[in-house]
Write a protein that holds these residues in place. Structure first.
Motif, PDB file in Angstrom:
ATOM      1  N   SER A 257       0.792  -1.165   0.229  1.00  0.00           N
ATOM      2  CA  SER A 257      -0.009  -0.129   0.144  1.00  0.00           C
ATOM      3  C   SER A 257       0.772   1.288   0.142  1.00  0.00           C
ATOM      4  N   ASN A 258       0.244   2.438  -0.365  1.00  0.00           N
ATOM      5  CA  ASN A 258       0.731   3.717  -0.128  1.00  0.00           C
ATOM      6  C   ASN A 258       1.414   3.869   1.266  1.00  0.00           C
ATOM      7  N   GLN A 259       0.646   3.459   2.154  1.00  0.00           N
ATOM      8  CA  GLN A 259       0.963   3.916   3.741  1.00  0.00           C
ATOM      9  C   GLN A 259       2.203   3.001   3.862  1.00  0.00           C
ATOM     10  N   GLU A 260       2.528   1.783   3.599  1.00  0.00           N
ATOM     11  CA  GLU A 260       3.360   0.918   3.855  1.00  0.00           C
ATOM     12  C   GLU A 260       4.633   1.434   3.136  1.00  0.00           C
TER      13      GLU A 260
ATOM     14  N   GLU B 176      -0.627  12.602  -1.243  1.00  0.00           N
ATOM     15  CA  GLU B 176      -0.575  11.914   0.255  1.00  0.00           C
ATOM     16  C   GLU B 176       0.872  11.365   0.306  1.00  0.00           C
TER      17      GLU B 176
ATOM     18  N   ASN C  99       4.044  13.266   3.300  1.00  0.00           N
ATOM     19  CA  ASN C  99       4.119  12.519   4.342  1.00  0.00           C
ATOM     20  C   ASN C  99       5.685  11.849   4.442  1.00  0.00           C
TER      21      ASN C  99
END
Length: 398
Positions: free
Chosen positions: A307-310, A336, A340
């Motif tokens: 994922s993007n977050q990972e 995003e 970040n």
């Protein structure tokens, strides 16, 4: 102070230096051959940084010409306030005073960094690596000629021909006032300077840059960006070292195999995490510690995320705070990512190789700072200043 010299004269000196570089082009290359022949190390990146050819001299000249066209960074009004008592309070940009630049094996720094420090009103002390001593001294002699041709004392640009012990002594007990130190080189150099310096230090830190291939990536662009980031110049801090491929990308395994094949055809050693090693048969990394490393070599690590977050979490954990790029057609996901990621430069659909003062329109850079104070990323002319308060009164007391 140097900044009291009219800006027109400072620009004349930069223009004269550009002319001298062109005039002495053949002699600079000849002297550089001596340095190159005398370098006996096996560090490929060091050898590439040491070399001065026509392309590098063209770059030096171009950086000087670009700087000439920029505004004077000194004395710019930042803030103005008039309180009830009638005083006039202003905050303006000011030079640091004396800047010490410590760098390894890159003679072009002797031109670009000096020019930026000079035009921003500073006295410059240069401490280059022993590998490029002859080339550096030749270039400094041209600086001195440009200064003397314009009636400026040579001591505004000085070369410190010190060994390691002499450098340590100077850092701990400087024989003249030094207001700022900028080390440009590997982590060992930076740690050495930070340990012994008695004045502020701006760290031009390691790269270890990442590209994240998102599930909505244009794969042709992704492949081109990865190849460019890794192979166009291995010896620079904006080179690519790590690639993360999102496993939600359609046919990601096929893309991973293509990336590995293209890199290997260009003599790049490819390592992978467990998933990549299984899919592509490259060697698996022995430890997660390698995610911290800057290679400065034909070497890369490819890994997977879900994922993007990972991807954001992994990059923030391991990167050097320099540059990171996301390859995606989804602008919301890109935003995003860029908001970040804790790095000096963040990209969407472009190579990390663009993190450079010249590419950013700064006319070269003194360094690329991975610190957050006082400036982050390429340090150009307008960044190499501090500030000073000017208060004009008429007898007011408090």
């Amino acid at each position: 102070m140097l900044h009291s010299i009219p800006i027109a004269k400072r620009n004349t000196i930069l223009t004269r230096m550009a002319a001298l570089l062109e005039q002495e082009r053949a002699n600079i290359k000849l002297v550089n051959v001596e340095d190159s022949v005398n370098y006996s190390g096996a560090d490929l990146a060091m050898r590439k940084r040491l070399l001065v050819d026509d392309e590098k001299i063209d770059g030096m000249i171009a950086s000087l010409q670009q700087l000439v066209g920029q505004e004077d960074p000194i004395g710019k009004l930042l803030y103005s306030f008039t309180p009830e008592n009638g005083m006039k309070i202003q905050n303006k940009t000011a030079s640091f005073g004396t800047i010490l630049i410590i760098y390894e094996s890159r003679p072009d720094v002797t031109v670009e960094a000096t020019a930026i420090a000079f035009k921003s009103g500073n006295k410059i002390l240069l401490k280059g690596g022993k590998e490029s001593l002859r080339t550096n001294l030749k270039i400094v002699s041209l600086w001195h000629q440009a200064l003397s041709d314009n009636d400026i004392p040579n001591h505004w640009i000085s070369y410190l021909n010190f060994d390691r012990n002499e450098t340590q002594q100077f850092l701990e007990h400087p024989s003249q006032k030094v207001d700022l130190i900028v080390p440009r080189g590997g982590e060992a150099l930076i740690d050495f300077v930070k340990k012994h310096a008695t004045c502020p230090v701006i760290v031009s830190g390691r790269g270890n840059n990442f590209v994240y291939v998102n599930q909505e990536a244009d794969l042709d662009k992704a492949l081109s960006i990865i190849i460019n980031g890794k192979t166009s110049n291995i010896s620079v801090c904006n080179a690519l070292d790590k690639v993360l491929i999102d496993t939600t990308l359609p046919k990601w395994e096929t893309f991973a195999k293509k990336v590995v094949s293209e890199l290997q055809q260009r003599n790049v050693t490819v390592l992978g995490d467990a998933t990549i090693a299984q899919v592509t048969n490259v060697l698996q990394i022995e430890s997660d510690a390698i995610w911290h490393e800057e290679f400065l070599d034909y070497k890369i690590v490819i890994g997977t995320v879900n994922s993007n977050q990972e991807a954001i979490a992994k990059i923030n954990r391991y990167c050097g705070g320099h540059s990171a790029s996301i390859i995606t057609k989804n602008d919301l996901l890109a935003n995003e990512f860029m908001e970040n990621i804790d790095a000096a430069a963040v990209y969407q659909n472009a190579s990390t190789r663009f993190t450079d003062g010249g590419q950013f329109g700064l006319g070269g850079e003194l360094a690329i700072s991975t610190d957050k104070l006082h400036q982050r990323g390429p340090l150009g002319l307008q960044h190499l200043v501090t500030n000073k308060w000017y208060i004009y009164g008429d007898g007011q007391i408090r």
